[in-house]
Design a protein around this motif. Structure first.
Motif, PDB file in Angstrom:
ATOM      1  N   GLU A   1      46.124 -33.198  30.573  1.00  0.00           N
ATOM      2  CA  GLU A   1      46.290 -33.996  29.357  1.00  0.00           C
ATOM      3  C   GLU A   1      45.277 -33.672  28.276  1.00  0.00           C
ATOM      4  O   GLU A   1      45.490 -33.983  27.100  1.00  0.00           O
ATOM      5  N   ASN A   2      44.162 -33.028  28.653  1.00  0.00           N
ATOM      6  CA  ASN A   2      43.122 -32.720  27.661  1.00  0.00           C
ATOM      7  C   ASN A   2      43.073 -31.235  27.304  1.00  0.00           C
ATOM      8  O   ASN A   2      42.057 -30.742  26.810  1.00  0.00           O
ATOM      9  N   ILE A   3      44.161 -30.524  27.556  1.00  0.00           N
ATOM     10  CA  ILE A   3      44.269 -29.115  27.202  1.00  0.00           C
ATOM     11  C   ILE A   3      45.329 -28.966  26.120  1.00  0.00           C
ATOM     12  O   ILE A   3      46.450 -29.459  26.262  1.00  0.00           O
ATOM     13  N   VAL A   4      44.977 -28.287  25.028  1.00  0.00           N
ATOM     14  CA  VAL A   4      45.907 -28.056  23.920  1.00  0.00           C
ATOM     15  C   VAL A   4      46.052 -26.556  23.709  1.00  0.00           C
ATOM     16  O   VAL A   4      45.041 -25.842  23.618  1.00  0.00           O
ATOM     17  N   ILE A   5      47.289 -26.087  23.651  1.00  0.00           N
ATOM     18  CA  ILE A   5      47.555 -24.675  23.353  1.00  0.00           C
ATOM     19  C   ILE A   5      48.059 -24.614  21.916  1.00  0.00           C
ATOM     20  O   ILE A   5      49.092 -25.216  21.603  1.00  0.00           O
ATOM     21  N   SER A   6      47.337 -23.928  21.053  1.00  0.00           N
ATOM     22  CA  SER A   6      47.658 -23.926  19.627  1.00  0.00           C
ATOM     23  C   SER A   6      47.990 -22.527  19.120  1.00  0.00           C
ATOM     24  O   SER A   6      47.460 -21.533  19.627  1.00  0.00           O
ATOM     25  N   TRP A   7      48.843 -22.507  18.112  1.00  0.00           N
ATOM     26  CA  TRP A   7      49.232 -21.241  17.477  1.00  0.00           C
ATOM     27  C   TRP A   7      48.942 -21.269  15.989  1.00  0.00           C
ATOM     28  O   TRP A   7      49.211 -22.281  15.310  1.00  0.00           O
ATOM     29  N   SER A   8      48.405 -20.176  15.479  1.00  0.00           N
ATOM     30  CA  SER A   8      48.319 -19.962  14.040  1.00  0.00           C
ATOM     31  C   SER A   8      49.652 -19.376  13.588  1.00  0.00           C
ATOM     32  O   SER A   8      50.167 -18.439  14.214  1.00  0.00           O
ATOM     33  N   LEU A   9      50.196 -19.923  12.500  1.00  0.00           N
ATOM     34  CA  LEU A   9      51.542 -19.546  12.077  1.00  0.00           C
ATOM     35  C   LEU A   9      51.576 -19.089  10.624  1.00  0.00           C
ATOM     36  O   LEU A   9      50.853 -19.615   9.773  1.00  0.00           O
ATOM     37  N   ASN A  10      52.438 -18.110  10.358  1.00  0.00           N
ATOM     38  CA  ASN A  10      52.747 -17.654   9.023  1.00  0.00           C
ATOM     39  C   ASN A  10      54.175 -17.131   9.009  1.00  0.00           C
ATOM     40  O   ASN A  10      54.723 -16.806  10.075  1.00  0.00           O
ATOM     41  N   PRO A  11      54.809 -17.037   7.855  1.00  0.00           N
ATOM     42  CA  PRO A  11      56.151 -16.444   7.800  1.00  0.00           C
ATOM     43  C   PRO A  11      56.143 -15.021   8.350  1.00  0.00           C
ATOM     44  O   PRO A  11      55.119 -14.320   8.282  1.00  0.00           O
ATOM     45  N   GLN A  12      57.263 -14.579   8.877  1.00  0.00           N
ATOM     46  CA  GLN A  12      57.330 -13.284   9.528  1.00  0.00           C
ATOM     47  C   GLN A  12      56.954 -12.137   8.597  1.00  0.00           C
ATOM     48  O   GLN A  12      56.313 -11.173   9.018  1.00  0.00           O
TER      49      GLN A  12
ATOM     50  N   LYS B   1      61.338 -22.080   5.721  1.00  0.00           N
ATOM     51  CA  LYS B   1      62.089 -21.543   6.854  1.00  0.00           C
ATOM     52  C   LYS B   1      61.250 -21.555   8.128  1.00  0.00           C
ATOM     53  O   LYS B   1      61.753 -21.840   9.212  1.00  0.00           O
ATOM     54  N   LEU B   2      59.964 -21.251   7.995  1.00  0.00           N
ATOM     55  CA  LEU B   2      59.061 -21.292   9.150  1.00  0.00           C
ATOM     56  C   LEU B   2      59.046 -22.692   9.755  1.00  0.00           C
ATOM     57  O   LEU B   2      59.198 -22.863  10.977  1.00  0.00           O
ATOM     58  N   ILE B   3      58.847 -23.694   8.920  1.00  0.00           N
ATOM     59  CA  ILE B   3      58.747 -25.070   9.407  1.00  0.00           C
ATOM     60  C   ILE B   3      60.065 -25.548   9.996  1.00  0.00           C
ATOM     61  O   ILE B   3      60.091 -26.234  11.032  1.00  0.00           O
ATOM     62  N   GLU B   4      61.180 -25.185   9.375  1.00  0.00           N
ATOM     63  CA  GLU B   4      62.490 -25.533   9.938  1.00  0.00           C
ATOM     64  C   GLU B   4      62.666 -24.888  11.313  1.00  0.00           C
ATOM     65  O   GLU B   4      63.149 -25.538  12.263  1.00  0.00           O
ATOM     66  N   ASN B   5      62.273 -23.658  11.435  1.00  0.00           N
ATOM     67  CA  ASN B   5      62.381 -22.937  12.703  1.00  0.00           C
ATOM     68  C   ASN B   5      61.496 -23.577  13.767  1.00  0.00           C
ATOM     69  O   ASN B   5      61.916 -23.795  14.912  1.00  0.00           O
ATOM     70  N   LEU B   6      60.273 -23.909  13.370  1.00  0.00           N
ATOM     71  CA  LEU B   6      59.322 -24.505  14.315  1.00  0.00           C
ATOM     72  C   LEU B   6      59.834 -25.826  14.865  1.00  0.00           C
ATOM     73  O   LEU B   6      59.890 -26.037  16.081  1.00  0.00           O
ATOM     74  N   PHE B   7      60.225 -26.738  13.976  1.00  0.00           N
ATOM     75  CA  PHE B   7      60.582 -28.082  14.415  1.00  0.00           C
ATOM     76  C   PHE B   7      61.989 -28.174  14.998  1.00  0.00           C
ATOM     77  O   PHE B   7      62.344 -29.214  15.568  1.00  0.00           O
ATOM     78  N   SER B   8      62.761 -27.100  14.897  1.00  0.00           N
ATOM     79  CA  SER B   8      64.041 -27.072  15.608  1.00  0.00           C
ATOM     80  C   SER B   8      63.841 -26.652  17.059  1.00  0.00           C
ATOM     81  O   SER B   8      64.729 -26.817  17.887  1.00  0.00           O
ATOM     82  N   SER B   9      62.648 -26.134  17.389  1.00  0.00           N
ATOM     83  CA  SER B   9      62.356 -25.657  18.745  1.00  0.00           C
ATOM     84  C   SER B   9      61.377 -26.534  19.492  1.00  0.00           C
ATOM     85  O   SER B   9      61.391 -26.590  20.720  1.00  0.00           O
ATOM     86  N   ILE B  10      60.483 -27.220  18.764  1.00  0.00           N
ATOM     87  CA  ILE B  10      59.365 -27.942  19.377  1.00  0.00           C
ATOM     88  C   ILE B  10      59.588 -29.449  19.315  1.00  0.00           C
ATOM     89  O   ILE B  10      60.023 -29.985  18.292  1.00  0.00           O
ATOM     90  N   ASP B  11      59.277 -30.135  20.418  1.00  0.00           N
ATOM     91  CA  ASP B  11      59.316 -31.598  20.469  1.00  0.00           C
ATOM     92  C   ASP B  11      58.092 -32.127  19.728  1.00  0.00           C
ATOM     93  O   ASP B  11      56.952 -31.926  20.170  1.00  0.00           O
ATOM     94  N   THR B  12      58.291 -32.780  18.609  1.00  0.00           N
ATOM     95  CA  THR B  12      57.171 -33.201  17.776  1.00  0.00           C
ATOM     96  C   THR B  12      56.271 -34.227  18.460  1.00  0.00           C
ATOM     97  O   THR B  12      55.097 -34.353  18.125  1.00  0.00           O
ATOM     98  N   SER B  13      56.805 -34.948  19.439  1.00  0.00           N
ATOM     99  CA  SER B  13      55.978 -35.944  20.140  1.00  0.00           C
ATOM    100  C   SER B  13      54.894 -35.288  20.991  1.00  0.00           C
ATOM    101  O   SER B  13      53.936 -35.951  21.391  1.00  0.00           O
ATOM    102  N   GLY B  14      55.074 -34.014  21.281  1.00  0.00           N
ATOM    103  CA  GLY B  14      54.094 -33.304  22.101  1.00  0.00           C
ATOM    104  C   GLY B  14      53.118 -32.466  21.297  1.00  0.00           C
ATOM    105  O   GLY B  14      52.385 -31.657  21.856  1.00  0.00           O
ATOM    106  N   ILE B  15      53.099 -32.656  19.975  1.00  0.00           N
ATOM    107  CA  ILE B  15      52.156 -31.935  19.119  1.00  0.00           C
ATOM    108  C   ILE B  15      50.886 -32.763  18.970  1.00  0.00           C
ATOM    109  O   ILE B  15      50.931 -33.918  18.542  1.00  0.00           O
TER     110      ILE B  15
END
Length: 369
Positions: free
Chosen positions: A189-200, A249-263
């Motif tokens: 529960e105290n481990i976070v895996i994070s990504w730096s993001l930019n458009p392709q 487009k990046l944000i639309e792509n991200l939130f269509s794949s990721i459960d926001t409750s787990g961010i």
């Protein structure tokens, strides 16, 4: 899938009998191995930038592994993050990376005296427990947290040594999709895996040898489905003519794949770098045009976009994030209080206030896990 590889391994003679050194050599038998005497400092100053990023030095670290995030000062708010300087340098090659200026053309460095790091982690946990606090800590400041995970089993080391320390939240920060070893582990529960993001298109032009946006999001989805919490860093946000379309487009792509409750969190930060890096970018990456945008010297001496442009970019990105995930905790990395006010409608009054806000948020978040 890696877009880079280690071709040489340099072993400091004083650690040649270390069990981890032997394990790394065994696992990476395609790399050429050289035994060196680090008393001759010129041995590690003979590389080009690319050669350095393909060379791994194994040695011991004599100082303290855990330090406060250096921040930048100058009136920009810092959240009180702690950093573990392990490993050092990065095999990937982002045009804007400050490490090329800070470290120069040096090799990748992995310190094998992990027992000292364990002692420091234990001491930090005791301090947090005694003070009733939660400290956030990560090892993505002077390197990418997962870029060298295939060389040794480092992700499991950090997860194993932080899993039971509930007053410490450990963050991996990466631009890779190197999550194979993490997926073998039980979530904590105290481990976070994070990504730096930019458009392709920015990734292709400015973030060389990194994973594609698609691969990063896919990796984030996999670790989230495994039960880990994830984080995202829109940092550095880079201005270009089609930036609004690209980031939307990046944000639309991200939130269509990721459960926001787990961010766990999302940070925002605009492109910034010391003026000394400008000529280095120009020399090493003539294809890049990031240094030709209108910039000013900020209060910390770094070159930044002019404030009206930063505010415009932040407002749009923040709006898009909050429309998709209104409950997600967002914060700025190294921004001035007035930018906070104009974008988010409030501002921490000081670094200590910022730290307190973040710490209280983490305490409440941890209770819900």
């Amino acid at each position: 899938m890696r877009d880079y590889q280690i071709r040489k391994i340099l072993i400091d003679s004083k650690v040649k009998h270390n069990s981890l050194v032997k394990e790394i050599i065994k696992k990476n038998n395609n790399s050429k191995v050289y035994l060196i005497d680090l008393r001759d400092k010129s041995i590690i100053s003979r590389f080009s930038f690319r050669e350095g990023k393909e060379t791994l030095l194994l040695t011991e670290f004599p100082g303290d592994f855990i330090k406060p995030c250096p921040g930048t000062g100058g009136g920009y708010l810092c959240c009180g993050y702690l950093v573990i300087n392990q490993p050092i340098n990065c095999p990937m090659d982002c045009t804007y990376c400050i490490l090329q200026d800070y470290l120069g053309p040096s090799p990748l460095i992995l310190y094998v005296n992990f027992e000292k790091l364990i002692q420091e982690i234990d001491m930090l946990n005791k301090k947090a427990d005694a003070e009733g606090r939660i400290f956030r800590i990560g090892n993505g400041e002077l390197s990418d947290s997962l870029a060298l995970d295939y060389i040794g089993d480092f992700s499991s080391f950090f997860i194993r040594n932080f899993r039971e320390k509930k007053n410490l939240i450990f963050e991996f920060k990466t631009k890779t999709d190197e999550v194979e070893k993490i997926l073998r582990l039980s979530p904590a529960e105290n481990i976070v895996i994070s990504w730096s993001l930019n458009p392709q298109n920015i990734i292709e032009k400015e973030e060389l040898f990194t994973a594609t946006l698609e691969r990063r999001i896919k990796a984030a989805k996999l670790v989230q489905e495994r039960g880990f919490k994830v984080g995202f860093h829109f940092d550095p946000l880079i201005f270009y003519p089609e930036w609004q379309t690209g980031y939307r487009k990046l944000i639309e792509n991200l939130f269509s794949s990721i459960d926001t409750s787990g961010i766990f969190w999302i940070s925002l930060g605009a492109l910034r770098f010391p003026s000394s890096l400008k000529e280095l970018i120009k020399k090493r990456f003539p294809h890049s045009d990031i240094i030709y945008q209108e910039m000013i010297r900020g209060m910390d001496g770094k070159l930044r976009y002019i404030k009206p442009l930063r505010i415009k970019i932040f407002r749009e990105i923040y709006r898009l994030i909050k429309e998709a995930a209104p409950q997600v905790f967002c914060y700025f990395c190294m921004e001035s209080p007035d930018v906070w006010e104009k974008v988010m409608g409030f501002s921490p009054s000081s670094n200590l206030h910022f730290q307190s806000i973040f710490e209280n948020y983490c305490k409440e978040k941890m209770k819900k896990f």
